[in-house]
Design an enzyme around this catalytic site. Sequence first.
Site, PDB file in Angstrom:
ATOM      1  N   GLN A  79     -21.898  24.743  59.169  1.00  0.00           N
ATOM      2  CA  GLN A  79     -20.477  25.352  58.812  1.00  0.00           C
ATOM      3  C   GLN A  79     -20.071  26.652  59.177  1.00  0.00           C
ATOM      4  O   GLN A  79     -19.301  27.247  59.181  1.00  0.00           O
ATOM      5  CB  GLN A  79     -19.877  24.967  57.427  1.00  0.00           C
ATOM      6  CG  GLN A  79     -19.991  23.646  57.215  1.00  0.00           C
ATOM      7  CD  GLN A  79     -19.533  23.602  55.568  1.00  0.00           C
ATOM      8  OE1 GLN A  79     -19.399  24.371  54.844  1.00  0.00           O
ATOM      9  NE2 GLN A  79     -19.719  22.293  54.946  1.00  0.00           N
ATOM     10  N   HIS A 141     -20.282  26.866  53.615  1.00  0.00           N
ATOM     11  CA  HIS A 141     -19.304  27.579  52.859  1.00  0.00           C
ATOM     12  C   HIS A 141     -19.239  29.039  53.228  1.00  0.00           C
ATOM     13  O   HIS A 141     -19.414  29.789  52.270  1.00  0.00           O
ATOM     14  CB  HIS A 141     -19.584  27.384  51.174  1.00  0.00           C
ATOM     15  CG  HIS A 141     -19.135  25.876  50.762  1.00  0.00           C
ATOM     16  ND1 HIS A 141     -19.121  25.604  49.589  1.00  0.00           N
ATOM     17  CD2 HIS A 141     -18.937  24.787  51.489  1.00  0.00           C
ATOM     18  CE1 HIS A 141     -18.803  24.338  49.258  1.00  0.00           C
ATOM     19  NE2 HIS A 141     -18.629  23.902  50.696  1.00  0.00           N
ATOM     20  N   GLU A 233      -7.262  22.525  47.156  1.00  0.00           N
ATOM     21  CA  GLU A 233      -6.255  23.217  46.366  1.00  0.00           C
ATOM     22  C   GLU A 233      -5.280  23.984  47.229  1.00  0.00           C
ATOM     23  O   GLU A 233      -5.765  24.575  48.367  1.00  0.00           O
ATOM     24  CB  GLU A 233      -6.957  24.197  45.390  1.00  0.00           C
ATOM     25  CG  GLU A 233      -7.590  23.661  44.319  1.00  0.00           C
ATOM     26  CD  GLU A 233      -8.397  24.597  43.328  1.00  0.00           C
ATOM     27  OE1 GLU A 233      -8.514  24.142  42.278  1.00  0.00           O
ATOM     28  OE2 GLU A 233      -7.923  25.705  43.392  1.00  0.00           O
ATOM     29  N   TYR A 243      -9.450  31.845  39.615  1.00  0.00           N
ATOM     30  CA  TYR A 243      -9.167  30.383  40.208  1.00  0.00           C
ATOM     31  C   TYR A 243     -10.012  29.248  39.699  1.00  0.00           C
ATOM     32  O   TYR A 243      -9.767  28.388  40.323  1.00  0.00           O
ATOM     33  CB  TYR A 243      -8.392  30.637  41.673  1.00  0.00           C
ATOM     34  CG  TYR A 243      -7.466  31.701  41.966  1.00  0.00           C
ATOM     35  CD1 TYR A 243      -6.241  31.044  42.098  1.00  0.00           C
ATOM     36  CD2 TYR A 243      -7.662  32.849  41.930  1.00  0.00           C
ATOM     37  CE1 TYR A 243      -5.010  32.047  42.005  1.00  0.00           C
ATOM     38  CE2 TYR A 243      -6.471  33.892  41.973  1.00  0.00           C
ATOM     39  CZ  TYR A 243      -5.332  33.304  41.908  1.00  0.00           C
ATOM     40  OH  TYR A 243      -4.325  34.164  41.983  1.00  0.00           O
ATOM     41  N   TYR A 254     -20.792  15.490  44.342  1.00  0.00           N
ATOM     42  CA  TYR A 254     -21.153  14.720  45.350  1.00  0.00           C
ATOM     43  C   TYR A 254     -22.094  13.780  44.995  1.00  0.00           C
ATOM     44  O   TYR A 254     -22.969  14.052  44.223  1.00  0.00           O
ATOM     45  CB  TYR A 254     -21.602  15.415  46.583  1.00  0.00           C
ATOM     46  CG  TYR A 254     -20.699  16.347  47.375  1.00  0.00           C
ATOM     47  CD1 TYR A 254     -19.650  15.609  48.029  1.00  0.00           C
ATOM     48  CD2 TYR A 254     -20.879  17.688  47.483  1.00  0.00           C
ATOM     49  CE1 TYR A 254     -18.849  16.308  48.803  1.00  0.00           C
ATOM     50  CE2 TYR A 254     -19.894  18.334  48.011  1.00  0.00           C
ATOM     51  CZ  TYR A 254     -18.912  17.747  48.590  1.00  0.00           C
ATOM     52  OH  TYR A 254     -17.892  18.744  49.243  1.00  0.00           O
TER      53      TYR A 254
END
Length: 359
Positions: A79, A141, A233, A243, A254
């Site tokens: 990613q 991430h 979100e 948060y 997962y």
Amino acid sequence: MKRLALFAVVAAFAAPVSAADALRPVVVARGLDHPWALAFLPDGRALVTEKVGRLRLLRGDGTLSPPLAGLPAVDVRGQCGLLDVAVDPEFERNGLVFWTYAALQGEGNTTALARGRLVGERLTEVRTIFVQQPGVSSRAHCGSRIVFLRDGTLAVGLGDRFSRRDDAQLPGNHLGKFVRLDREGRAPADNPRRAGWAPEVWSLGHRNVQGAALHPASGELWASEHGPQGGDEVNVVEGGRNYGWPLLTYGRNYGTGTRIGDEGPRPGFEQPLKVWVPSIAPSGMAFVTSDRYPGWRGSLMLGALRGEALVRLTLDGRRVVDEQRLPMGQRIRDLRQGPDGWLYVLTDGRDGELWRLER
């Protein structure tokens, strides 16, 4: 009914697309290798990042420049790669552009923020001004999005790097955080700077920020992030706030589907304004401020990767009062409103495209 179930029902019954709301994608550019971000320049050109490590100019005539030279080395895997790009609000005076990218660090990598001065089709004075700490051996991430706040500082969303999710609750590092920086990559004096907090940290408890935009009226920072197996979100991100991730989440582990943390509310943690269960994998986001789309002014638009759609949220202040899904048939990576008032989207893929959405 549990709050999680309520969110699931809301997501399942998103408003259908009417004929009046149908969008016509017009291809502006094609042949982009996993394009990640789009940013418009004051002269009508735009910058486009490709995750494989290329930054390109979309010229006024619709052609793409060759990759701009001079970028720092980009670590492209999973990613991670070349990520967001942002144009300085004072670009016409200083010519500065900023971008985030995955940088090698030791045996791992990290998300870094660089800047350069754009002169014609050349980047000059390129340097990396901030590096997320610590580096992690991970392909996932990396985040991230860059937003200029009204005071000229930059808010940068940084992922938890997947393998270090608990670090999102440790304020002494940059994993799973928003950081707030000046144009030199330094922490402003009015950052929260609480005991034990790294000076750059603005907020904590984020998983993987994939969209961010400034509210056109309030100037608030709004952001979207991915949850695991549900729990995507939308939040209003304020300095000094937590948060929740991974202590407070509507997502699931997962494979097993087991709970990760509490669903909330819980004192000391911010509740999301919107949650998707199951996941749509929200991406780039933008507020509609033009009249190109009758009835949409003031809406929050988001792309969806897994959902292969655009999502329109109707707002009443900070309250989401309606959701509409507009199927696109492709993974949407970024979404921006152009200077001409049209919405522009980047599709995610080896042969990605830039679309202008007309009605």
